[in-house]
Write an enzyme that holds these catalytic residues in place. Structure first.
Site, PDB file in Angstrom:
ATOM      1  N   ASP A   1     -10.766   3.412   1.469  1.00  0.00           N
ATOM      2  CA  ASP A   1      -9.997   3.258   2.703  1.00  0.00           C
ATOM      3  C   ASP A   1     -10.687   4.103   3.763  1.00  0.00           C
ATOM      4  O   ASP A   1     -10.677   5.332   3.694  1.00  0.00           O
ATOM      5  CB  ASP A   1      -8.564   3.742   2.471  1.00  0.00           C
ATOM      6  CG  ASP A   1      -7.688   3.669   3.717  1.00  0.00           C
ATOM      7  OD1 ASP A   1      -8.154   3.227   4.778  1.00  0.00           O
ATOM      8  OD2 ASP A   1      -6.511   4.075   3.607  1.00  0.00           O
TER       9      ASP A   1
ATOM     10  N   ASP B   1       0.890  -1.160   0.000  1.00  0.00           N
ATOM     11  CA  ASP B   1       0.000   0.000   0.000  1.00  0.00           C
ATOM     12  C   ASP B   1       0.931   1.213   0.000  1.00  0.00           C
ATOM     13  O   ASP B   1       1.793   1.333   0.859  1.00  0.00           O
ATOM     14  CB  ASP B   1      -0.847  -0.081   1.275  1.00  0.00           C
ATOM     15  CG  ASP B   1      -1.520   1.208   1.678  1.00  0.00           C
ATOM     16  OD1 ASP B   1      -1.304   2.256   1.038  1.00  0.00           O
ATOM     17  OD2 ASP B   1      -2.270   1.183   2.659  1.00  0.00           O
TER      18      ASP B   1
ATOM     19  N   GLU C   1     -10.872   4.816   7.774  1.00  0.00           N
ATOM     20  CA  GLU C   1     -10.188   4.597   9.042  1.00  0.00           C
ATOM     21  C   GLU C   1     -10.550   5.630  10.098  1.00  0.00           C
ATOM     22  O   GLU C   1     -10.076   5.544  11.225  1.00  0.00           O
ATOM     23  CB  GLU C   1      -8.676   4.610   8.818  1.00  0.00           C
ATOM     24  CG  GLU C   1      -8.207   3.557   7.831  1.00  0.00           C
ATOM     25  CD  GLU C   1      -6.708   3.581   7.630  1.00  0.00           C
ATOM     26  OE1 GLU C   1      -5.970   3.776   8.626  1.00  0.00           O
ATOM     27  OE2 GLU C   1      -6.273   3.399   6.483  1.00  0.00           O
TER      28      GLU C   1
END
Length: 166
Positions: A121, A31, A123
């Protein structure tokens, strides 16, 4: 949450496949965001591939307007090094989900070398409760799929999935 249902279906399907159908060694990948570029130094993608990595997910966008300044360079170089390439959008749930998906989709269109699905993504919750965050994610995924024609994946960590997405 199309991606969640897709993942659950895939998990049930794979559980019926004999263990001998898969290698005992999972493919390895990386990543990449600006953090891996130090002072802007380019990533040595051929060395990454020679190290046994088979795929790379490159950060493309964040929020409603930011684009990774190394996005195009990294996507093309990773592809040239023989890696499977995917990209991701870093979610900012305090902002508009559909606008962020549109920003991400427009950025993806600039680099045609994507062999892996688009990725959200997520988070941070930025003050949203689990029900609001689930709605935000569902809106982003639906818009991203509509605009890209591909079913996106969700990337997060277990604690966030359980505690923040409920």
């Amino acid at each position: 949450m199309t991606a969640v249902l897709t993942a659950a279906t895939l998990a049930m399907t794979l559980s019926a496949v004999p263990a001998t159908a898969f290698s005992s060694v999972a493919p390895s990948g990386i990543d990449v965001s600006g953090h891996q570029r130090g002072n802007g130094a380019p990533i040595q993608w051929r060395e990454v591939a020679a190290d046994g990595q088979r795929f790379a997910f490159v950060k493309a966008t964040e929020g409603e307007g930011w684009v990774n300044p190394h996005y195009l360079e990294d996507v093309h170089a990773a592809h040239q090094a023989g890696l499977l390439v995917g990209t991701y959008h870093y979610a900012r749930p305090a902002g508009d989900a559909r606008a962020q998906a549109a920003h991400y989709a427009a950025t993806l269109a600039a680099a045609p070398s994507h062999s892996l699905p688009p990725v959200l993504d997520i988070e941070v919750d930025e003050g949203l409760d689990p029900a609001q965050l689930q709605g935000w994610v569902a809106d982003f995924l639906a818009e991203a799929e509509h605009l890209t024609g591909r079913t996106p994946m969700v990337y997060t960590y277990r604690y966030f999935w359980r505690e923040h997405l409920g």
